[in-house]
Design a protein around this motif. Structure first.
Motif, PDB file in Angstrom:
ATOM      1  N   ASP A 111      28.969 -28.437  35.354  1.00 17.21           N
ATOM      2  CA  ASP A 111      27.660 -28.957  35.760  1.00 17.21           C
ATOM      3  C   ASP A 111      27.771 -29.813  37.018  1.00 17.21           C
ATOM      4  O   ASP A 111      26.920 -29.736  37.918  1.00 17.21           O
ATOM      5  CB  ASP A 111      27.044 -29.782  34.632  1.00 17.21           C
ATOM      6  N   THR A 161      20.898 -19.801  45.077  1.00 21.44           N
ATOM      7  CA  THR A 161      20.133 -19.842  43.838  1.00 21.44           C
ATOM      8  C   THR A 161      20.913 -20.588  42.771  1.00 21.44           C
ATOM      9  O   THR A 161      22.121 -20.820  42.897  1.00 21.44           O
ATOM     10  CB  THR A 161      19.824 -18.417  43.346  1.00 21.44           C
ATOM     11  N   GLU A 162      20.207 -20.952  41.702  1.00 23.66           N
ATOM     12  CA  GLU A 162      20.863 -21.633  40.589  1.00 23.66           C
ATOM     13  C   GLU A 162      21.955 -20.757  39.993  1.00 23.66           C
ATOM     14  O   GLU A 162      23.063 -21.228  39.697  1.00 23.66           O
ATOM     15  CB  GLU A 162      19.830 -21.997  39.529  1.00 23.66           C
ATOM     16  N   GLU A 163      21.659 -19.463  39.831  1.00 22.78           N
ATOM     17  CA  GLU A 163      22.646 -18.552  39.241  1.00 22.78           C
ATOM     18  C   GLU A 163      23.872 -18.410  40.138  1.00 22.78           C
ATOM     19  O   GLU A 163      25.004 -18.314  39.652  1.00 22.78           O
ATOM     20  CB  GLU A 163      22.020 -17.179  38.982  1.00 22.78           C
ATOM     21  N   VAL A 197      26.008 -21.533  39.716  1.00 23.91           N
ATOM     22  CA  VAL A 197      26.701 -21.520  38.424  1.00 23.91           C
ATOM     23  C   VAL A 197      27.901 -20.574  38.473  1.00 23.91           C
ATOM     24  O   VAL A 197      28.985 -20.890  37.955  1.00 23.91           O
ATOM     25  CB  VAL A 197      25.725 -21.102  37.299  1.00 23.91           C
ATOM     26  N   HIS A 228      25.060 -27.281  45.239  1.00 22.67           N
ATOM     27  CA  HIS A 228      23.700 -27.356  45.778  1.00 22.67           C
ATOM     28  C   HIS A 228      23.631 -28.347  46.936  1.00 22.67           C
ATOM     29  O   HIS A 228      22.972 -28.085  47.955  1.00 22.67           O
ATOM     30  CB  HIS A 228      22.713 -27.763  44.676  1.00 22.67           C
ATOM     31  N   ASN A 288      23.229 -15.531  45.831  1.00 23.22           N
ATOM     32  CA  ASN A 288      22.712 -15.391  44.474  1.00 23.22           C
ATOM     33  C   ASN A 288      23.828 -14.881  43.566  1.00 23.22           C
ATOM     34  O   ASN A 288      24.990 -14.775  43.986  1.00 23.22           O
ATOM     35  CB  ASN A 288      21.500 -14.459  44.440  1.00 23.22           C
ATOM     36  N   ARG A 293      28.279 -27.565  39.963  1.00 18.99           N
ATOM     37  CA  ARG A 293      27.023 -26.905  40.326  1.00 18.99           C
ATOM     38  C   ARG A 293      26.160 -27.836  41.183  1.00 18.99           C
ATOM     39  O   ARG A 293      25.600 -27.427  42.211  1.00 18.99           O
ATOM     40  CB  ARG A 293      26.277 -26.493  39.060  1.00 18.99           C
ATOM     41  N   THR A 294      26.067 -29.100  40.771  1.00 19.21           N
ATOM     42  CA  THR A 294      25.314 -30.083  41.551  1.00 19.21           C
ATOM     43  C   THR A 294      25.924 -30.254  42.931  1.00 19.21           C
ATOM     44  O   THR A 294      25.222 -30.321  43.949  1.00 19.21           O
ATOM     45  CB  THR A 294      25.289 -31.435  40.812  1.00 19.21           C
TER      46      THR A 294
END
Length: 351
Positions: free
Chosen positions: A186, A204-206, A209, A193, A242, A189-190
């Protein structure tokens, strides 16, 4: 950079400029390491309230987790200058004396890989850290004279990837000692971004991740993979990072779902196929994969052990049941580590 080095936690010389652009400049922007961040905040705020330099700081932990970034943040939070050097660069006591006597009051001196500092320089550093003075020896033999030089009060920030190699007297002179842990998925991931915004990369979020799950809990690797996926997205896709683009790009760079690269898989394959799972000695294993023993031991093994894919035993290296299954091979009965299965989210727990 070769593909097999893409998941190395060590930075190449050409990579430093790219790293600087995405490094946080303030403690509030530093992602993860929450306990260390809070402790540092208290240390720095207390020192600024008293109007004195904070205690000397020792940061330990594996490469790529942000020790250099934190050293620069300490200087930024204090509003002072920073002098950067490394242990291997300080070969003589005179080298260190020249550095510390040029510091301005309150400056931060950052020594990376401080465990590799030469012994004469280390002994000179003791008096500089404690008494803010150094004795420079002029001449040789019976006519040698020690000239005491005052040093302006400063804060030493030392970084080491191998804290066990630090001498006791050196470690005891640090008022604050912190160990940096691997990042959770997590947190990575932050971080991705944030880095993507700075680099101007649509993500994208995916996609974030997917990259985070293959970054081995290390922000340096996460940022490196992001730059490589960006290249792929701009050349062979629509420029957006993505899920599909990230998977296709990382397949090109031979980074699998666990974050293993070519060399990692070569080590596991050699253990399983050539040595029936082991045990096998380090030198023999290194010869089997065509690498130096130091490379296998320092680059590959730490992550393979953490991932539960390899075990070090008194008789040698052993592939666990999880390693056999990760390679798509059914393990024989009695395989080491029965019941352990690998997971792509190795670092999901908060530190």
């Amino acid at each position: 950079m070769e593909a097999e080095g893409i998941v190395s936690a060590y930075a190449s010389d050409a990579e430093h400029d790219a790293e600087v652009s995405v490094r946080p400049k303030r403690l509030a922007d530093f992602i993860a390491q929450h306990r260390v961040r809070d402790q540092l905040d208290l240390l720095l705020r207390g020192a600024m309230g008293r109007g004195t330099p904070p205690d000397h700081i020792l940061l330990s932990g594996p490469p790529g987790l942000g020790k250099t970034t934190l050293a620069n943040i300490v200087a930024a939070e204090l509003g002072v200058g920073i002098r950067v050097t490394s242990g291997p660069a300080i070969e003589r006591s005179g080298d260190l004396a020249a550095i510390v006597t040029s510091l301005v009051e309150g400056d931060v001196l950052f020594i990376d890989e401080i465990h590799r500092i030469a012994k004469p320089a280390e002994e000179l550093l003791y008096s500089a850290m404690e008494d803010f003075r150094v004795d420079v020896v002029v001449g040789k033999g019976p006519g040698a004279t020690a000239i005491p030089l005052d040093v302006e009060p400063f804060t030493l920030v030392g970084a080491t990837t191998r804290s066990g190699l630090l001498t006791g007297p050196m470690r005891d002179r640090f008022g604050f000692v912190a160990h940096l842990d691997f990042y959770s998925a997590d947190d990575l991931r932050t971080l991705l971004h944030r880095s993507a915004r700075i680099l101007g990369v649509p993500i994208t979020e995916e996609g974030a991740v997917e990259i985070a799950g293959r970054s081995r809990g290390t922000p340096r690797i996460a940022n490196r993979l992001l730059r490589r996926v960006r290249d792929f997205a701009e050349v062979r896709a629509d420029g957006v990072v993505n899920l599909e683009t990230a998977r296709a790009a990382l397949q090109v760079y031979d980074v699998d779902g666990l974050g293993l690269d070519r060399l990692d898989r070569a080590v596991l394959t050699a253990l399983v196929e050539s040595f029936r799972g082991g045990p096998v000695g380090l030198s023999t294993l290194a010869v089997a994969v065509g690498e130096q023993p130091d490379t296998v031991e320092e680059v590959c093994e730490p992550f393979l052990v953490r991932a539960g894919l390899l075990a070090r035993t008194p008789r040698g290296r052993v592939a666990t049941e999880a390693a056999w299954r990760h390679l798509g091979i059914s393990p024989p009965n009695g395989t080491f580590g029965s019941g352990v299965n690998p997971t792509p989210d190795l670092f999901s727990a908060e530190p």
